[in-house]
Design a protein around this motif. Structure first.
Motif, PDB file in Angstrom:
ATOM      1  N   GLN A   1     143.590  16.538  71.727  1.00 29.72           N
ATOM      2  CA  GLN A   1     142.515  16.102  72.609  1.00 29.72           C
ATOM      3  C   GLN A   1     141.437  15.324  71.852  1.00 29.72           C
ATOM      4  OE1 GLN A   1     140.156  19.329  74.170  1.00 29.72           O
ATOM      5  NE2 GLN A   1     139.203  18.080  75.774  1.00 29.72           N
ATOM      6  N   ILE A   2     141.091  15.777  70.645  1.00 23.34           N
ATOM      7  CA  ILE A   2     139.925  15.262  69.935  1.00 23.34           C
ATOM      8  C   ILE A   2     140.269  14.275  68.814  1.00 23.34           C
ATOM      9  CG2 ILE A   2     137.928  15.893  68.528  1.00 23.34           C
ATOM     10  CD1 ILE A   2     137.676  16.767  71.447  1.00 23.34           C
ATOM     11  N   LEU A   3     141.176  14.648  67.949  1.00 21.28           N
ATOM     12  CA  LEU A   3     141.335  13.919  66.687  1.00 21.28           C
ATOM     13  C   LEU A   3     141.786  12.464  66.831  1.00 21.28           C
ATOM     14  CD1 LEU A   3     142.832  16.745  64.432  1.00 21.28           C
ATOM     15  CD2 LEU A   3     140.462  15.947  64.600  1.00 21.28           C
ATOM     16  N   PRO A   4     142.736  12.117  67.711  1.00 23.25           N
ATOM     17  CA  PRO A   4     143.172  10.715  67.778  1.00 23.25           C
ATOM     18  C   PRO A   4     142.063   9.745  68.178  1.00 23.25           C
ATOM     19  CG  PRO A   4     144.810  12.140  68.797  1.00 23.25           C
ATOM     20  CD  PRO A   4     143.596  12.981  68.555  1.00 23.25           C
ATOM     21  N   GLY A   5     141.024  10.235  68.841  1.00 17.33           N
ATOM     22  CA  GLY A   5     139.939   9.345  69.236  1.00 17.33           C
ATOM     23  C   GLY A   5     139.092   8.878  68.074  1.00 17.33           C
ATOM     24  N   ILE A   6     138.991   9.669  67.025  1.00 16.14           N
ATOM     25  CA  ILE A   6     138.101   9.326  65.905  1.00 16.14           C
ATOM     26  C   ILE A   6     138.552   8.053  65.189  1.00 16.14           C
ATOM     27  CG2 ILE A   6     137.172  10.138  63.704  1.00 16.14           C
ATOM     28  CD1 ILE A   6     137.293  12.988  64.853  1.00 16.14           C
TER      29      ILE A   6
ATOM     30  N   ILE B   1     140.151   8.047  57.764  1.00 18.31           N
ATOM     31  CA  ILE B   1     140.889   7.851  56.525  1.00 18.31           C
ATOM     32  C   ILE B   1     141.570   9.130  56.054  1.00 18.31           C
ATOM     33  CG2 ILE B   1     140.633   7.302  54.054  1.00 18.31           C
ATOM     34  CD1 ILE B   1     138.260   5.476  54.946  1.00 18.31           C
ATOM     35  N   SER B   2     140.862  10.240  56.155  1.00 19.63           N
ATOM     36  CA  SER B   2     141.408  11.498  55.640  1.00 19.63           C
ATOM     37  C   SER B   2     142.085  12.342  56.704  1.00 19.63           C
ATOM     38  CB  SER B   2     140.296  12.313  54.960  1.00 19.63           C
ATOM     39  OG  SER B   2     139.231  12.569  55.856  1.00 19.63           O
ATOM     40  N   LEU B   3     142.173  11.830  57.936  1.00 16.79           N
ATOM     41  CA  LEU B   3     142.890  12.563  58.981  1.00 16.79           C
ATOM     42  C   LEU B   3     144.395  12.344  58.830  1.00 16.79           C
ATOM     43  CD1 LEU B   3     140.750  11.888  62.191  1.00 16.79           C
ATOM     44  CD2 LEU B   3     140.853  13.987  60.829  1.00 16.79           C
TER      45      LEU B   3
ATOM     46  N   LYS C   1     135.122  -2.447  65.339  1.00 13.84           N
ATOM     47  CA  LYS C   1     135.725  -3.383  64.389  1.00 13.84           C
ATOM     48  C   LYS C   1     136.330  -2.643  63.206  1.00 13.84           C
ATOM     49  CE  LYS C   1     133.185  -7.712  65.101  1.00 13.84           C
ATOM     50  NZ  LYS C   1     132.341  -8.747  64.449  1.00 13.84           N
ATOM     51  N   LEU C   2     135.611  -1.660  62.704  1.00 18.77           N
ATOM     52  CA  LEU C   2     136.118  -0.869  61.583  1.00 18.77           C
ATOM     53  C   LEU C   2     137.366  -0.090  61.997  1.00 18.77           C
ATOM     54  CD1 LEU C   2     132.699   0.386  60.218  1.00 18.77           C
ATOM     55  CD2 LEU C   2     134.308  -1.065  58.979  1.00 18.77           C
ATOM     56  N   ALA C   3     137.376   0.371  63.231  1.00 17.86           N
ATOM     57  CA  ALA C   3     138.568   1.047  63.738  1.00 17.86           C
ATOM     58  C   ALA C   3     139.750   0.090  63.751  1.00 17.86           C
ATOM     59  CB  ALA C   3     138.310   1.595  65.143  1.00 17.86           C
ATOM     60  N   GLY C   4     139.484  -1.149  64.154  1.00 18.53           N
ATOM     61  CA  GLY C   4     140.535  -2.151  64.169  1.00 18.53           C
ATOM     62  C   GLY C   4     141.075  -2.476  62.788  1.00 18.53           C
ATOM     63  N   MET C   5     140.247  -2.281  61.764  1.00 19.92           N
ATOM     64  CA  MET C   5     140.695  -2.492  60.387  1.00 19.92           C
ATOM     65  C   MET C   5     141.503  -1.308  59.863  1.00 19.92           C
ATOM     66  SD  MET C   5     139.437  -5.481  59.546  1.00 19.92           S
ATOM     67  CE  MET C   5     139.512  -5.510  57.759  1.00 19.92           C
TER      68      MET C   5
END
Length: 378
Positions: free
Chosen positions: A109-114, A55-57, A46-50
């Motif tokens: 590979q990693i960062l967009p998933g966070i 935030i800092s990426l 849910k937080l991802a959807g918001m």
């Protein structure tokens, strides 16, 4: 630090979300499996959807491209609200290594998933290598285009939920123990990985992880083979600020809950908060909280503005002070509430159990004092 109008609006939005999703004890119990779990996957999504994760990426990796200050504001506020999303800070800690030291392929590979709510984990400690990470013995032997991992990691946060682990391994045992260490990406769906939960007095966060002939792509080495020690000395500072922000949020929650109780509880015909001994304790805690907040965000702002090249000293000060304050305030608030502080009806006992761990993990208070004293030439 003076917050911008945008930051104030952001805090208000996060606070409103928290009140809606976790504003009652019953909601918090349901979200955390009656306080047995520190992570709720659905809530994290849910937080991802918001748009509040990562935030800092940088925006090119799905983040918001905002600064460390905004990241810490979010972590402080969600911890104050007792949201069970501990894994987010763990994933961000892992992600920081890829952002600073990874190849572009590794970053993609990693960062967009966070920002999408992916769980990640960083595996450093071992049964005989906690504060002394240079003693790590989990072996990675090169075999063509792979490394074969064997050994154990322990106290690994969110390993039971992680899609990827960034693992500290020994790739060379022939020389200086600091120079034979590497960091390697381990997808958790590979054969040869076993994760066992560690039972603690708090909610489930940490695990033992066992590697048995686990074949990991060699392309997953971050920062080059043998360079892990350099990565660790540079990469742990931000993790300590994350822990500091969450400890501050929990301390603030303890304080607010105690103040509410002091205003309501009657003895001798008046609220117990009207007695001088409790008023003065409350005044001291309020002062300590404000001082801690000033230190935390001053350091974060200096990092955002590029005013410090090496924030290890300041980050250690934040981690030491914030985690000690969180523990001490939880204990003090429990005492101020008397017997009520020990009941689940008021949650203070849960706050205390939570506050006891941060002075130990992420580098103990003794380790932080060592870093600070070394910076003083001692």
């Amino acid at each position: 630090m003076v917050l911008t109008d945008e930051q104030k609006s952001f805090i208000s939005a996060v606070r409103a979300f928290c009140a809606k999703e976790a504003g009652t004890i019953e909601q918090r119990d349901a979200l955390s499996d009656d306080r047995r779990a520190k992570d709720n996957v659905e809530l994290t999504k849910k937080l991802a959807g918001m748009g509040w994760l990562g935030i800092s990426l940088p925006e090119e990796y799905g983040g918001s491209g905002r600064g460390l200050v905004d990241e810490l504001l979010f972590l402080e506020e969600t911890e104050r609200a007792l949201l069970p999303i501990h894994g987010y800070s763990t994933a961000m800690t892992m992600g920081g290594y890829y952002l600073s030291f990874g190849t572009e392929e590794q970053k993609q590979q990693i960062l967009p998933g966070i920002p999408r709510g992916m769980y990640g984990s960083i595996a450093l400690s071992e049964p005989e290598a906690g504060s002394d990470l240079a003693a790590s013995g989990c072996k990675a032997v090169r075999d063509g285009e792979h490394y074969v991992l064997n050994g154990q990691k322990t106290w690994i946060s969110e390993a039971h939920l992680a899609e990827y682990m960034l693992v500290l391994v020994r790739t060379d045992s022939s020389g200086d123990k600091h120079r034979g260490l590497s960091m390697i990406t381990v997808p958790t769906d590979l054969p040869g990985i076993e994760v066992r939960p560690i039972n603690t007095m708090g909610a489930h966060i940490v695990n033992d992880v066992f590697f048995s002939d686990c074949r990991v792509p060699a392309s997953g080495v971050v920062g080059g083979e043998g360079n892990a020690w350099s990565l660790l000395t540079q990469g742990l500072a931000v993790e300590r600020l994350y822990i500091g922000a969450m400890s501050l949020g929990l301390a603030q929650r303890c304080f607010e809950d105690a103040i509410s109780y002091l205003k309501q509880r009657q003895q001798f015909g008046r609220p117990i908060g009207s007695f001088q001994v409790l008023k003065h304790r409350a005044a001291d805690m309020a002062t300590e909280l404000e001082a801690m907040r000033a230190l935390l965000y001053d350091v974060a702002q200096m990092i955002d503005l590029g005013l410090v090249k090496d924030a290890n000293r300041q980050a250690s000060m934040v981690k030491l002070k914030a985690t000690t304050l969180g523990r001490d305030i939880a204990i003090e608030c429990m005492h101020m509430m008397g017997g009520a502080g020990y009941t689940r009806d008021f949650e203070m006992e849960f706050h205390l159990r939570t506050a006891l761990a941060p002075p130990v993990y992420g580098g103990s208070s003794e380790i932080q004092r060592g870093i600070i004293s070394k910076s003083l030439g001692l």
